[in-house]
Enzyme design. Structure first.
Site, PDB file in Angstrom:
ATOM      1  N   GLU A   1       0.891  -1.173   0.000  1.00  0.00           N
ATOM      2  CA  GLU A   1       0.000   0.000   0.000  1.00  0.00           C
ATOM      3  C   GLU A   1       0.922   1.215   0.000  1.00  0.00           C
ATOM      4  OE1 GLU A   1      -3.223   0.161  -0.141  1.00  0.00           O
ATOM      5  OE2 GLU A   1      -3.711  -1.943   0.168  1.00  0.00           O
ATOM      6  N   ALA A   2       1.094   1.831  -1.153  1.00  0.00           N
ATOM      7  CA  ALA A   2       2.068   2.920  -1.235  1.00  0.00           C
ATOM      8  C   ALA A   2       1.365   4.267  -1.432  1.00  0.00           C
ATOM      9  CB  ALA A   2       3.065   2.617  -2.339  1.00  0.00           C
TER      10      ALA A   2
END
Ligand code: NAD
Length: 493
Positions: free
Chosen positions: A237-238
């Site tokens: 999850e960037a």
């Protein structure tokens, strides 16, 4: 967990530099010990079944709810965000925990699948079994909400968790693990290891069954490289560079309110924060008036009345300063806010217009209370520009007639129509991005499945008239199977 190191580090209040807490820098050996202790805890936890785990997660939810104010204090102290914002992320995390506990059996429990004509004698089932010990690596910007999107779902799916919080928010991580131990004292089902990147890297190499990472794309790459050694699966999850689109028929006051909050709450340090706005030319001027009205009154500070806190990570100020300066030097104008003086801890709300599309303020994640607003000739151009980014996390559309259509066209994992970031507060919806924003999903059924292993089981109900899985298969059986397949699939199209 056995700790054998002498190293410690301090977490600091970003508004005052006061020491909030002192925490161990856990070594690779400490991390391995935590993961080893988590193994039997995972077995015990998995053995409780859905009902036993749901009961204990509900107990934890109770502790989180009763002590939310205390947790909010730690979040406020370590991140600098206003107390209300801290409470908001805690409330949402509690709701997600409740949803994960309540729905794990329905999503992951054994289910019959159709077995098809060829294997009609088999009862086919699939169930999602726990992975074992999951490593969660979290960021500082939402130190409760973000990791809980992995932790609560991994726990509900039957896994033990070793959590490495950001070095900026170790106290929040410690608080979460301690509160869990209060609700579930029997085994170390949720442990925390603190430290810097090295501690996170050690977690990647510790033999955990999966790493759920939330943070920047650059660190995501390092995590994947570290996990490649042991073929450890990862969920990334960037960051994001989310856009808000305003169509000509939109409610402009509502769109401006959403843009201001989406861009500037939490001092803009939100992965799904609004960083860019594309507005139909017919309503551009009017939208800008609304937006500047909304943003002008916002007050920065650390007191109870402030709506925008300090920038949590000192190095981020330089990035925000650089983005604003780059835009201004290339012809952009700041309608409010502007250059960030050296030595500042706070960034004033900043609305930038006439920003070139290839400038860093449009292309890179700024992570400050800034927003670029760009005029477009129509919504096709808005979609094209919004999608011209390496990121693809969330998005927002304000429109009456074309809201859903535009939402579908945005290259993003989540979109809100006529509101902002609402998708994060709906536990049944998956959360995650595309491109540089990462892959895999937390939240919702998809988030639960990320932390389970699909297991297929067949049970023979009666002897097959056409048994294909035997050396005793006769040419007659082969001929009948071939006939059956032709009947089933051989139609000319
Ligand atoms: P970061 O990548 O610097 O750090 C995240 C975590 O990774 C920290 O715990 C850090 O100690 C750890 N880490 C650093 N190097 C490591 C390594 N080599 N191996 C293993 N772990 C390592 O990110 P950050 O500054 O803490 O967080 C901000 C970023 O997170 C922003 O890009 C933001 O958009 C993103 N974010 C994304 C989401 C989402 O759900 N998509 C949510 C919140 C934040």
């Amino acid at each position: 967990m056995t700790t054998v190191q002498a190293n410690t580090f301090e977490s600091l209040n970003p508004a005052t530099d006061e020491v909030v807490g002192v925490h161990p820098v856990h070594s690779a050996e400490d991390v391995r010990a935590a993961v080893a202790a988590a193994g039997p805890a995972a077995d015990w936890w998995a053995g409780l079944g859905f009902a036993g785990r749901a009961e204990r997660l509900t107990r934890w939810k109770g502790v989180l709810t009763r002590r939310a104010q205390q947790l909010a204090e730690v979040v406020h102290a370590e991140t600098g965000k206003p107390h209300g914002d801290a409470m908001l992320e805690i409330v949402l995390a509690i709701d997600h925990t409740a949803w994960a506990a309540r729905n794990a059996r329905k999503v992951l429990g054994a289910k019959r699948r159709p077995s098809g004509l060829l294997m009609a004698n088999q009862a086919a089932t699939v169930e999602y079994q726990p992975l074992g010990v999951v490593g969660v690596i979290g960021p500082w910007n939402y130190p409760v909400f973000t990791p809980m999107g992995s932790i609560a779902y991994a726990l509900a799916a039957g896994n033990a968790v070793v959590f490495k919080p950001s070095e900026y928010t170790p106290g929040v991580g410690r608080w979460l693990a301690d509160s869990f131990a209060e609700a579930v004292p029997e085994h170390p089902v949720l442990q925390v290891v603190t430290g810097f990147g090295e501690t996170g890297a050690a977690l990647c190499r510790s033999g955990v069954a999966k790493i759920a990472f939330t943070g920047s794309p650059g660190t995501g790459r390092k995590i994947m490289a570290a996990c490649a050694d042991t073929l450890t699966p990862v969920l990334i999850e960037a960051g994001g560079k989310d856009a808000l689109l305003v169509d000509a028929d939109a409610d402009l006051a509502a769109a401006a309110e959403a843009a201001a909050w989406g861009a500037m709450s939490n001092a803009g340090q939100t992965c799904t924060g609004v960083e860019r706005v594309y507005v139909h030319e017919r309503v551009y001027d009017s939208f800008l008036t609304h937006l500047t009205d909304q943003a002008t009154g916002l007050r920065v500070g650390f007191d109870g009345d402030a709506q925008i806190g300090p920038i949590t990570m000192p190095g981020q100020i330089d990035i925000i300063r650089r983005h604003i300066a780059d835009a201004l030097s290339r012809g952009a104008r700041a309608l409010i806010g502007g250059p960030v003086p050296e030595g500042e801890r706070y960034v004033q709300p900043t609305v930038l217009v006439d920003v070139p599309e290839d400038s860093s303020a449009v292309r890179e994640e700024t992570f400050g209370p800034t927003i670029t607003v760009t005029k477009v000739r129509d919504m096709d151009q808005a979609v094209e520009l919004a999608n011209a980014t390496a990121y693809g996390l969330g998005g927002t559309v304000f429109a009456k007639a074309r809201g859903m259509e535009l939402a579908r066209k945005l290259r993003a994992g989540m979109v809100s129509v006529n509101s902002v970031i609402s998708f994060a507060g709906i536990p049944s919806l998956p959360f995650g991005g595309v491109g540089e924003s990462g892959f895999g999903r937390i939240h919702g059924p998809e988030g639960l499945r990320e932390f389970g292993r699909a297991k297929a089981i067949t049970r023979q109900r009666f002897k097959a008239p056409l048994n294909m899985t035997t050396f005793a298969r006769t040419p007659t059986v082969d001929a009948q199977v071939a006939k059956l397949i032709t009947l089933l699939h051989g139609k000319r199209t």
